[in-house]
Design a protein around this motif. Structure first.
Motif, PDB file in Angstrom:
ATOM      1  N   ILE A 182       0.861  -1.180   0.000  1.00 35.15           N
ATOM      2  CA  ILE A 182       0.000   0.000   0.000  1.00 35.15           C
ATOM      3  C   ILE A 182       0.901   1.235   0.000  1.00 35.15           C
ATOM      4  O   ILE A 182       1.925   1.258   0.682  1.00 35.15           O
ATOM      5  CB  ILE A 182      -0.964   0.013   1.215  1.00 35.15           C
ATOM      6  CG1 ILE A 182      -1.803   1.303   1.230  1.00 35.15           C
ATOM      7  CG2 ILE A 182      -0.237  -0.178   2.521  1.00 35.15           C
ATOM      8  CD1 ILE A 182      -2.952   1.280   2.243  1.00 35.15           C
ATOM      9  N   ALA A 183       0.523   2.225  -0.782  1.00 31.73           N
ATOM     10  CA  ALA A 183       1.314   3.465  -0.823  1.00 31.73           C
ATOM     11  C   ALA A 183       0.369   4.635  -1.039  1.00 31.73           C
ATOM     12  O   ALA A 183      -0.624   4.506  -1.768  1.00 31.73           O
ATOM     13  CB  ALA A 183       2.344   3.393  -1.949  1.00 31.73           C
ATOM     14  N   PRO A 184       0.659   5.772  -0.429  1.00 34.21           N
ATOM     15  CA  PRO A 184      -0.182   6.954  -0.647  1.00 34.21           C
ATOM     16  C   PRO A 184       0.047   7.502  -2.055  1.00 34.21           C
ATOM     17  O   PRO A 184       1.178   7.462  -2.566  1.00 34.21           O
ATOM     18  CB  PRO A 184       0.286   7.934   0.425  1.00 34.21           C
ATOM     19  CG  PRO A 184       1.663   7.498   0.790  1.00 34.21           C
ATOM     20  CD  PRO A 184       1.764   6.031   0.503  1.00 34.21           C
ATOM     21  N   LEU A 185      -1.000   7.990  -2.675  1.00 34.39           N
ATOM     22  CA  LEU A 185      -0.870   8.594  -4.003  1.00 34.39           C
ATOM     23  C   LEU A 185      -0.740  10.108  -3.897  1.00 34.39           C
ATOM     24  O   LEU A 185      -0.291  10.764  -4.816  1.00 34.39           O
ATOM     25  CB  LEU A 185      -2.094   8.233  -4.853  1.00 34.39           C
ATOM     26  CG  LEU A 185      -2.153   6.756  -5.257  1.00 34.39           C
ATOM     27  CD1 LEU A 185      -3.499   6.414  -5.863  1.00 34.39           C
ATOM     28  CD2 LEU A 185      -1.025   6.449  -6.238  1.00 34.39           C
ATOM     29  N   ASP A 186      -1.164  10.648  -2.785  1.00 36.22           N
ATOM     30  CA  ASP A 186      -1.037  12.089  -2.561  1.00 36.22           C
ATOM     31  C   ASP A 186       0.292  12.372  -1.874  1.00 36.22           C
ATOM     32  O   ASP A 186       0.916  11.479  -1.310  1.00 36.22           O
ATOM     33  CB  ASP A 186      -2.148  12.590  -1.624  1.00 36.22           C
ATOM     34  CG  ASP A 186      -3.510  12.064  -2.007  1.00 36.22           C
ATOM     35  OD1 ASP A 186      -3.852  12.128  -3.198  1.00 36.22           O
ATOM     36  OD2 ASP A 186      -4.212  11.565  -1.103  1.00 36.22           O
ATOM     37  N   GLU A 187       0.651  13.599  -1.911  1.00 39.17           N
ATOM     38  CA  GLU A 187       1.759  14.043  -1.089  1.00 39.17           C
ATOM     39  C   GLU A 187       1.292  13.918   0.363  1.00 39.17           C
ATOM     40  O   GLU A 187       0.167  14.325   0.688  1.00 39.17           O
ATOM     41  CB  GLU A 187       2.094  15.510  -1.396  1.00 39.17           C
ATOM     42  CG  GLU A 187       3.513  15.857  -1.015  1.00 39.17           C
ATOM     43  CD  GLU A 187       4.168  16.644  -2.153  1.00 39.17           C
ATOM     44  OE1 GLU A 187       4.955  17.512  -1.850  1.00 39.17           O
ATOM     45  OE2 GLU A 187       3.830  16.373  -3.342  1.00 39.17           O
ATOM     46  N   VAL A 188       2.086  13.326   1.195  1.00 39.24           N
ATOM     47  CA  VAL A 188       1.664  13.159   2.584  1.00 39.24           C
ATOM     48  C   VAL A 188       2.048  14.389   3.388  1.00 39.24           C
ATOM     49  O   VAL A 188       3.202  14.792   3.399  1.00 39.24           O
ATOM     50  CB  VAL A 188       2.296  11.906   3.205  1.00 39.24           C
ATOM     51  CG1 VAL A 188       1.832  11.743   4.644  1.00 39.24           C
ATOM     52  CG2 VAL A 188       1.960  10.691   2.374  1.00 39.24           C
ATOM     53  N   GLU A 189       1.081  14.972   4.007  1.00 37.33           N
ATOM     54  CA  GLU A 189       1.373  16.140   4.851  1.00 37.33           C
ATOM     55  C   GLU A 189       2.037  15.695   6.151  1.00 37.33           C
ATOM     56  O   GLU A 189       1.869  14.573   6.589  1.00 37.33           O
ATOM     57  CB  GLU A 189       0.073  16.876   5.187  1.00 37.33           C
ATOM     58  CG  GLU A 189      -0.604  17.448   3.956  1.00 37.33           C
ATOM     59  CD  GLU A 189      -2.046  17.814   4.282  1.00 37.33           C
ATOM     60  OE1 GLU A 189      -2.293  18.245   5.429  1.00 37.33           O
ATOM     61  OE2 GLU A 189      -2.906  17.634   3.391  1.00 37.33           O
ATOM     62  N   GLU A 190       2.747  16.600   6.682  1.00 35.18           N
ATOM     63  CA  GLU A 190       3.301  16.428   8.024  1.00 35.18           C
ATOM     64  C   GLU A 190       2.174  15.908   8.914  1.00 35.18           C
ATOM     65  O   GLU A 190       1.081  16.468   8.931  1.00 35.18           O
ATOM     66  CB  GLU A 190       3.759  17.807   8.504  1.00 35.18           C
ATOM     67  CG  GLU A 190       4.951  17.892   9.423  1.00 35.18           C
ATOM     68  CD  GLU A 190       6.123  17.006   9.032  1.00 35.18           C
ATOM     69  OE1 GLU A 190       6.796  16.563   9.986  1.00 35.18           O
ATOM     70  OE2 GLU A 190       6.359  16.724   7.825  1.00 35.18           O
ATOM     71  N   GLU A 191       2.420  14.823   9.607  1.00 31.86           N
ATOM     72  CA  GLU A 191       1.345  14.273  10.433  1.00 31.86           C
ATOM     73  C   GLU A 191       1.066  15.184  11.628  1.00 31.86           C
ATOM     74  O   GLU A 191       1.989  15.609  12.306  1.00 31.86           O
ATOM     75  CB  GLU A 191       1.761  12.884  10.949  1.00 31.86           C
ATOM     76  CG  GLU A 191       0.585  11.978  11.207  1.00 31.86           C
ATOM     77  CD  GLU A 191       1.103  10.591  11.568  1.00 31.86           C
ATOM     78  OE1 GLU A 191       0.459   9.909  12.370  1.00 31.86           O
ATOM     79  OE2 GLU A 191       2.179  10.225  11.047  1.00 31.86           O
ATOM     80  N   GLU A 192      -0.164  15.476  11.858  1.00 32.24           N
ATOM     81  CA  GLU A 192      -0.511  16.271  13.034  1.00 32.24           C
ATOM     82  C   GLU A 192      -0.394  15.425  14.290  1.00 32.24           C
ATOM     83  O   GLU A 192      -0.766  14.265  14.300  1.00 32.24           O
ATOM     84  CB  GLU A 192      -1.960  16.751  12.932  1.00 32.24           C
ATOM     85  CG  GLU A 192      -2.176  17.785  11.857  1.00 32.24           C
ATOM     86  CD  GLU A 192      -3.644  18.157  11.814  1.00 32.24           C
ATOM     87  OE1 GLU A 192      -4.254  18.297  12.898  1.00 32.24           O
ATOM     88  OE2 GLU A 192      -4.177  18.286  10.699  1.00 32.24           O
ATOM     89  N   PRO A 193       0.087  15.997  15.332  1.00 34.13           N
ATOM     90  CA  PRO A 193       0.219  15.242  16.573  1.00 34.13           C
ATOM     91  C   PRO A 193      -1.128  15.037  17.279  1.00 34.13           C
ATOM     92  O   PRO A 193      -1.245  14.223  18.164  1.00 34.13           O
ATOM     93  CB  PRO A 193       1.149  16.109  17.418  1.00 34.13           C
ATOM     94  CG  PRO A 193       0.979  17.490  16.900  1.00 34.13           C
ATOM     95  CD  PRO A 193       0.547  17.382  15.472  1.00 34.13           C
ATOM     96  N   THR A 194      -2.152  15.761  16.849  1.00 32.92           N
ATOM     97  CA  THR A 194      -3.450  15.658  17.528  1.00 32.92           C
ATOM     98  C   THR A 194      -4.059  14.270  17.360  1.00 32.92           C
ATOM     99  O   THR A 194      -4.049  13.714  16.277  1.00 32.92           O
ATOM    100  CB  THR A 194      -4.444  16.672  16.918  1.00 32.92           C
ATOM    101  OG1 THR A 194      -3.738  17.853  16.622  1.00 32.92           O
ATOM    102  CG2 THR A 194      -5.586  16.928  17.874  1.00 32.92           C
ATOM    103  N   VAL A 195      -4.592  13.742  18.431  1.00 27.02           N
ATOM    104  CA  VAL A 195      -5.305  12.470  18.343  1.00 27.02           C
ATOM    105  C   VAL A 195      -6.731  12.747  17.874  1.00 27.02           C
ATOM    106  O   VAL A 195      -7.414  13.604  18.404  1.00 27.02           O
ATOM    107  CB  VAL A 195      -5.327  11.762  19.718  1.00 27.02           C
ATOM    108  CG1 VAL A 195      -6.177  10.506  19.638  1.00 27.02           C
ATOM    109  CG2 VAL A 195      -3.916  11.443  20.154  1.00 27.02           C
ATOM    110  N   ARG A 196      -7.154  11.991  16.860  1.00 19.75           N
ATOM    111  CA  ARG A 196      -8.479  12.176  16.293  1.00 19.75           C
ATOM    112  C   ARG A 196      -9.210  10.850  16.268  1.00 19.75           C
ATOM    113  O   ARG A 196      -8.600   9.800  16.113  1.00 19.75           O
ATOM    114  CB  ARG A 196      -8.388  12.700  14.841  1.00 19.75           C
ATOM    115  CG  ARG A 196      -7.608  13.993  14.669  1.00 19.75           C
ATOM    116  CD  ARG A 196      -8.306  15.182  15.292  1.00 19.75           C
ATOM    117  NE  ARG A 196      -9.544  15.508  14.576  1.00 19.75           N
ATOM    118  CZ  ARG A 196     -10.476  16.330  15.063  1.00 19.75           C
ATOM    119  NH1 ARG A 196     -10.308  16.899  16.254  1.00 19.75           N
ATOM    120  NH2 ARG A 196     -11.564  16.589  14.370  1.00 19.75           N
ATOM    121  N   ALA A 197     -10.508  10.895  16.396  1.00 23.48           N
ATOM    122  CA  ALA A 197     -11.322   9.707  16.193  1.00 23.48           C
ATOM    123  C   ALA A 197     -11.555   9.559  14.699  1.00 23.48           C
ATOM    124  O   ALA A 197     -11.934  10.520  14.043  1.00 23.48           O
ATOM    125  CB  ALA A 197     -12.650   9.837  16.918  1.00 23.48           C
TER     126      ALA A 197
END
Lengths: 275, 275, 275, 275
Positions: free
Chosen positions: B256-271
């Motif tokens: 599996i690979a992302p097709l978009d440019e991956v943004e800097e991951e946010e440190p916020t925890v999200r549901a």
């Protein structure tokens, strides 16, 4: 300390039936039987045997009808008593080799399957009496003591998941954890002072620093008031009555009372050893 | 976010064999399949079926010889995203009744037998997404992720005692705890971005506040990078290949690979919700 | 053939409690509900849902106090009837794919673990209705029907060892064997004509030659007099009442009676199909 | 009859490790050790102990590095031999009471849970050696001998369902059935003449008519060529090596050969007793 103990069992016997009874106080170095009587009605011939470890078996063959068992004894306990922090574990390299079988898993104590948990939870604790106490505390805090929540088939494996049980389940879980940590451990049935309501009780013993010490994760009885009956791998070895034939128990009563004046209980926690 | 996923399976087929494959990305409202190809060598006729819940089954009958499966897809995920503290539980009185069967125990998730533990440990926590996260944290902290420590027969009951497993065991335990607490819960297989080494992954989903939310107690993959394949009661419903006949897998590769440019991951925890 | 069925349930409710009831006759092509009433006392609002397969769920929220449920219906059964020797198995290659999940193991039917036995014992028998009858005969001959010998936790795995159970255990074992042999199989609860004493009954169904056929390894009820209620993977899916809250059942009565004149029963054995 | 037996074990020891070895021929009345040597490399001090029943334990503490064990012995067997039809069962009322614990269930032999099956299947057979042979025949006919089909956790309960196992599983199932029928039964490990490929073997013994008799439900070895090593409740008591520390076995070889000229084997079936 001296105690009087008594058991009354009654059965309706429907065909010729063999009973193997294990209700007499065990013959132990520090548990002296001052007097005892075993009355059977009808009076039937008795075969006796004392297993390694002091368990005393009585075998009787009973014809159909009512069968009553009355056991009374006076017992003097001379428990070994130590500062818990001074009682360490005996490395396997130094265990008496006749104690080694009490490291093996048994019917109700699958120590082989509980090993990873035991190491994760208790492996890093300082070895010795206090580690076993930590195990008892864990059981007390994580398992509900609940009459009727288990059956004669319930094992430590089940109790670990189901988190409810009675004294034998608590003992089995303690034994399984200890064996997983290479602490020899065995099951003991007992007349238990202060147990309420009175009944046959189940506790366990660990071999630590050259002696067997008593543990009761139910915290329901006084360790210094345990008159031991049967000792074995687990409850499979210590049933108070094993029946081959057809008989139904119609009543049972168990009692224990101190014969000495009871001193004010000391608040100090002590390790109670038995051999 | 867009991903390309791929699976390559090869089998040595020894007699006429039926394969039921479940490797295609599921058809879900928020998981859009932009393109996909399934190449079978030899080219054999395909039966298809989409189960309730979006799982897509492919059935083929293969004659003896080599059999190769190549699946490639581009998938766009539009995951629902929420502040975990805002996602509560839906009381049973308000659950959609088609969701109710996901409260029932299943082959690998004996929620009925784990209920007492679940209540003791998690019953007093505030309900909602954060309670399920607490369950995942408990699993992560109390169970070893250990390749080879479990088999296809291992259930949540066993994992609770043995304290080791792989992703499917972690998911089964999470599902069992949640169902015991009346939180509808189901198993999901997935292509999992950032899983290392790449493999089919297993996670679970809980029905909370009107949507299914994703949970991964292994913490090995990114929730926003899960391309779901099969959804069901437990792993029994989501095998990537079920074989009726005689065939041996000779190789398997998953990617599996992302097709978009991956943004800097946010440190916020999200549901992360999925429907 | 027409039947009247009735169920009376009474509960003592101790706190606000959600009941999910599954006591209404299922909505099936060949099971026509001529009339029915569901009376709840106190009268509470009802949520209804019909699961895939025809199972009808009723959800009510009940406040503390007495809660009574009275269900009455008249049902016409138009069972499919065939010569057992003419009913074969459907190869997996030709099964409708929505039937395939009924090949998977479930909570009480560990077909994966019973596979070797099933193949050894039944694998060489000619496939079809008669093979499933052979399975039912085996269960009838090797397992004791014994009230109280099992619990809500007992699974086919246990029954295989313990050799005693009640109708649900018999059904679970039959389902497990059939799935192990790649015969889709599911659990059914029912009002059962001639069952003595009257009670909710459990049987199982197998998908054979394009239809679901009924089997009762207990041999306690007449197959042509089964008014089906819930259908599912196993008993986990077909409880007559699932309770979220605190309520105790105080009484239960179940009845079924034919509305037609009953013809002399033919001695011929027939396969009874249901869809 | 005389045999030479040998065992070679090699370990890679990674930290100071305690080995409890049980590879020496047991000290039994009818199993006379003519000569024996135990060579350890490096030469380490040895603790020895002989358990009740003749099992001989050897304990060594080994430092990191290679550890090799070489055991060689010459043993003379003077097996008791009887006409099977003449060997009856000893009623519980007449059993020596030290034999009674071998009626109890154990880790791998849940005789309590297999009782109903044992009675159904074997209860009506005439008691005695021939009944135990019937049990062995049942196991041989209903369980596949299949290397790799079981693990160290597999018990008689599992084998009863899964119907595959190796010699220890066969022995455990035989023991469980016998105990359920009130026939004292125990596990024995052995050097086994004619076992192919050579390995440590597992069989079981039953107490019949005042002596222990040997049984091998695998039918893989000659009963008169079994040099017994360890005897106990089940495999938990008879591991050839129990390791406390960190060591990996790198090689193992076991052999046995007759020292006498072997006479033409008589076709007559005989009961082979051992004490």
């Amino acid at each position: 300390m001296k105690f009087s103990v008594a058991a009354r069992l009654a059965y309706e016997v429907r065909e010729t039936t063999v009973f193997i009874l294990n209700i007499e106080a065990a013959a132990l170095r520090n548990q002296k039987i001052l007097s005892e009587t075993l009355d059977l009605t009808p009076a039937v011939a008795v075969d006796r045997y004392e297993l390694e470890g002091g368990t005393r078996l009585v075998r009787v063959v009973v014809e159909p009808g009512t069968f009553e068992v009355a056991y009374d004894a006076e017992v003097e306990l001379a428990m070994h008593d130590a500062d818990p922090s001074s009682v360490g574990e005996t490395p396997v390299a130094q265990l008496p080799l006749d104690v080694v079988p009490f490291l093996n898993p048994s019917r109700y104590c699958q120590s082989d399957r509980l090993a990873r948990f035991a190491y994760r939870e208790f492996g890093a604790l300082p070895p010795g009496h206090q580690r076993v106490t930590a195990i008892c505390n864990w059981i007390h805090d994580h398992v509900d003591y609940l009459s009727g929540s288990s059956t004669s088939e319930t094992s430590a494996y089940d109790t670990m998941v189901q988190r409810a049980g009675v004294c034998r389940d608590f003992a089995h879980l303690g034994i399984a954890f200890c064996r997983a940590l290479a602490i020899p451990s065995r099951f003991a049935s007992a007349y238990a002072w202060q147990l309420d309501p009175p009944d046959f009780h189940a506790v366990f013993e660990c071999y630590l620093d050259g002696a067997w010490y008593l543990f009761d994760p139910t915290r329901k009885a006084a360790l210094q008031g345990l008159v031991r009956i049967g000792v074995g791998r687990d409850a499979a070895d210590a049933a108070f009555a094993t029946i081959y034939g057809n008989a139904e128990m119609t009543s049972m009563a168990v009692s224990i009372a101190p014969l000495d004046e009871v001193e004010e209980e000391e608040p100090t926690v002590r390790a109670v050893g038995i051999a």
